[in-house]
Design a protein around this motif. Structure first.
Motif, PDB file in Angstrom:
ATOM      1  N   TYR A 440      -5.249 -68.636  39.027  1.00 13.60           N
ATOM      2  CA  TYR A 440      -6.496 -67.980  38.634  1.00 13.60           C
ATOM      3  C   TYR A 440      -6.437 -66.471  38.872  1.00 13.60           C
ATOM      4  N   SER A 441      -5.750 -66.044  39.916  1.00 12.26           N
ATOM      5  CA  SER A 441      -5.627 -64.611  40.209  1.00 12.26           C
ATOM      6  C   SER A 441      -4.883 -63.895  39.090  1.00 12.26           C
ATOM      7  N   GLY A 444      -7.114 -64.030  35.919  1.00 10.51           N
ATOM      8  CA  GLY A 444      -8.257 -63.108  36.057  1.00 10.51           C
ATOM      9  C   GLY A 444      -7.812 -61.670  35.856  1.00 10.51           C
ATOM     10  N   TYR A 445      -6.655 -61.318  36.425  1.00 11.31           N
ATOM     11  CA  TYR A 445      -6.150 -59.951  36.294  1.00 11.31           C
ATOM     12  C   TYR A 445      -5.721 -59.678  34.855  1.00 11.31           C
ATOM     13  N   SER A 456     -12.483 -62.930  32.420  1.00 11.19           N
ATOM     14  CA  SER A 456     -11.930 -62.515  33.711  1.00 11.19           C
ATOM     15  C   SER A 456     -12.854 -62.973  34.845  1.00 11.19           C
ATOM     16  N   LYS A 457     -14.175 -62.777  34.665  1.00 16.22           N
ATOM     17  CA  LYS A 457     -15.139 -63.167  35.689  1.00 16.22           C
ATOM     18  C   LYS A 457     -15.102 -64.677  35.945  1.00 16.22           C
ATOM     19  N   TRP A 460     -12.281 -65.324  38.398  1.00 16.89           N
ATOM     20  CA  TRP A 460     -12.563 -64.862  39.764  1.00 16.89           C
ATOM     21  C   TRP A 460     -13.608 -65.758  40.430  1.00 16.89           C
ATOM     22  N   ASN A 461     -14.557 -66.220  39.654  1.00 17.46           N
ATOM     23  CA  ASN A 461     -15.576 -67.119  40.208  1.00 17.46           C
ATOM     24  C   ASN A 461     -14.987 -68.496  40.547  1.00 17.46           C
ATOM     25  N   THR A 472      -9.938 -60.626  47.339  1.00 16.57           N
ATOM     26  CA  THR A 472      -9.451 -60.113  46.049  1.00 16.57           C
ATOM     27  C   THR A 472     -10.438 -60.443  44.939  1.00 16.57           C
ATOM     28  N   ALA A 473     -10.917 -61.701  44.946  1.00 15.37           N
ATOM     29  CA  ALA A 473     -11.868 -62.115  43.911  1.00 15.37           C
ATOM     30  C   ALA A 473     -13.178 -61.331  44.020  1.00 15.37           C
ATOM     31  N   ALA A 476     -12.617 -57.789  42.730  1.00  9.82           N
ATOM     32  CA  ALA A 476     -12.498 -57.761  41.262  1.00  9.82           C
ATOM     33  C   ALA A 476     -13.873 -57.897  40.620  1.00  9.82           C
ATOM     34  N   LEU A 477     -14.698 -58.818  41.115  1.00  3.86           N
ATOM     35  CA  LEU A 477     -16.028 -59.002  40.551  1.00  3.86           C
ATOM     36  C   LEU A 477     -16.910 -57.775  40.765  1.00  3.86           C
TER      37      LEU A 477
END
Length: 481
Positions: A440-441, A444-445, A456-457, A460-461, A472-473, A476-477
């Motif tokens: 997921y990381s 998301g990136y 992307s959100k 991170w969610n 990190t999440a 990013a959010l």
């Protein structure tokens, strides 16, 4: 007097007193000197020996079973079987139901390689006298290789009637040791190892049995006791090196290794000696020396292909990936086809990946990194094919392609992380959460770089749903907002 010295003094005095007591209980028969003379003449002057024996067995002495069997045994021990059989007949005439006569006849049968007949005669001696220890011991000695179960059973019968019989313990330990029952062997050696019947060889086998039963501390203690008596004893130095290595007491192990290889008498080195030394040197981070020892082990026995894997490990620890890969390929190529599993192939891919991601610019040239990563990707692709139900091949393809595309400009790792995420979600097991967060990381990136913020959100969610504290999440959010 110091306590330790006093203890030793008491033990020595006790031994002397015991020896004196035994001597008083078992006086040397008056005819023993004559038997000894016969023994000394058998090989140097056979005819004179016979004359001496005949003279010794005149008159009432012909009825002395102990004397007659002793003369017969003198010839048996000298390998003179016909003469031994002649005196056996005299012993039978003296008393054919004496257990010593049956044992003597059994020993002669054994010398003629007739184990079955020998054991029948040993059984006969026990029939004539159920308390005759020699019959039980001889039976067990004859059968300890051919029928260990029968040998053990007979010795246990002896222990039932004579619980204090250390000779039975000695024979039992031998049988257990010879048949790889090292736990039972060690337990039985312990019962007599501190008695007068124990020899240096018994102590050595006791130490080896303990070692092979993974009781390294006790094995080391017994080996050290052996070295206290003889510091140049090769086998005890070997065991001390093995045990301290397995106990991870590496500096101590190095001292024993030095004694074993440079200060032991009559040492005969095996592949395992060099293999242990190589493992020790590798643990001490002396990788070049370790490789040299592994090479010596291969010279001793080139069928031990595991050595190539250990050579590979030593090179890897030294950041010498080209040599590590070359050694591992020799290991892999030497495996039987059935042993070329996805797991063994995976390790080759991991080495290529290590070379491709190494930060040591002296060990790995930048120009070689891409080639190594491409090789890693090819290997992990094969792993994925060979183990389609496993996620590891694809996970490492994802990591490898991420290293090939470090800026994530091409998204080379994306299809592999997506595939892994699907596999792990289906497993529905929290033990895979770390790998799922990794997927997921990346995703998301990737979508963040593509400015696809809603997708992307989502990723991170998903991470926060697994780990609400993931920094990190959260970061990013916060950035997307």
């Amino acid at each position: 007097m110091k306590a330790e010295m006093k203890h030793k003094f008491v033990l020595c005095m006790g031994a002397l007193l015991l020896a004196g007591t035994l001597a008083a209980q078992t006086p040397v028969p008056e005819w023993q000197a004559g038997v000894d003379k016969v023994k000394s003449l058998i090989k140097t002057s056979p005819e004179q020996a016979l004359d001496e024996a005949d003279a010794l067995l005149k008159g009432k002495n012909k009825k002395n079973v102990d004397l007659v069997t002793s003369v017969a045994r003198a010839y048996l021990d000298a390998g003179k079987l016909p003469e031994a059989e002649n005196y056996l007949e005299l012993a039978k005439k003296a008393d054919n139901k004496a257990p010593a006569v049956s044992v003597l006849e059994g020993d002669i049968a054994l010398a003629r390689k007739d184990v079955g007949k020998a054991c029948q005669l040993y059984e006969q001696s026990i029939y004539f006298d159920p308390n005759y220890r020699e019959g039980y011991l001889k039976y067990a000695q004859a059968y300890k290789s051919a029928s260990p179960t029968q040998a053990i059973e007979k010795l246990q019968q002896l222990k039932a009637i004579a619980p204090d019989c250390v000779e039975a313990d000695k024979e039992l330990a031998e049988v257990y040791y010879a048949n790889n029952r090292f736990g039972k062997a060690a337990e039985t050696y312990a019962k007599f190892i501190d008695t007068p019947v124990a020899t240096e060889d018994d102590r050595l086998k006791y130490a080896f049995a303990l070692f092979l039963n993974h009781d390294f501390e006790k094995s080391l203690q017994v080996a050290q006791e052996g070295l206290a008596a003889n510091a140049r004893h090769a086998a005890f130095n070997r065991l001390a090196m093995y045990n301290t290595t397995d106990l991870k007491r590496y500096e101590e192990a190095e001292r024993y290794a030095d004694a074993f290889f440079h200060a032991s008498d009559n040492a005969d080195y095996s592949y395992l000696d060099y293999r242990y030394h190589g493992a020790l040197l590798s643990a001490l981070k002396k990788y070049d020396q370790a490789v040299a020892e592994y090479a010596k082990a291969l010279e001793k026995d080139n069928t031990q292909i595991e050595l190539w894997r250990e050579i590979s490990d030593a090179y890897e620890q030294n950041n010498d990936y080209p040599q590590s890969i070359a050694a591992y390929r020799k290991y892999y190529d030497a495996l039987k086809q059935s042993e070329k599993t996805p797991e063994t192939l995976f390790q080759l891919g991991r080495l290529y990946y290590g070379e491709g991601t190494s930060q040591d610019t002296l060990a790995v040239r930048p120009a070689d990194r891409m080639a190594a990563l491409q090789s890693a990707d090819s290997v992990f692709a094969l792993v994925s094919e060979q183990a389609p139900d496993s996620y590891l091949g694809d996970l490492w393809r994802a990591r490898t392609n991420s290293a090939i595309d470090p800026e994530t400009t091409e998204g080379l790792a994306k299809p592999y992380y997506e595939k892994v995420a699907g596999i792990l979600l289906a497993k529905n097991d929290s033990k895979y959460n770390a790998a799922l967060i990794e997927c997921y990381s990346y995703l998301g990136y990737y979508y963040l770089l593509k400015s696809d913020y809603p997708v992307s959100k989502e990723f991170w969610n998903k991470i926060l749903a697994i780990d609400p504290t993931n920094a990190t999440a959260k970061k990013a959010l916060d950035g997307i907002k």
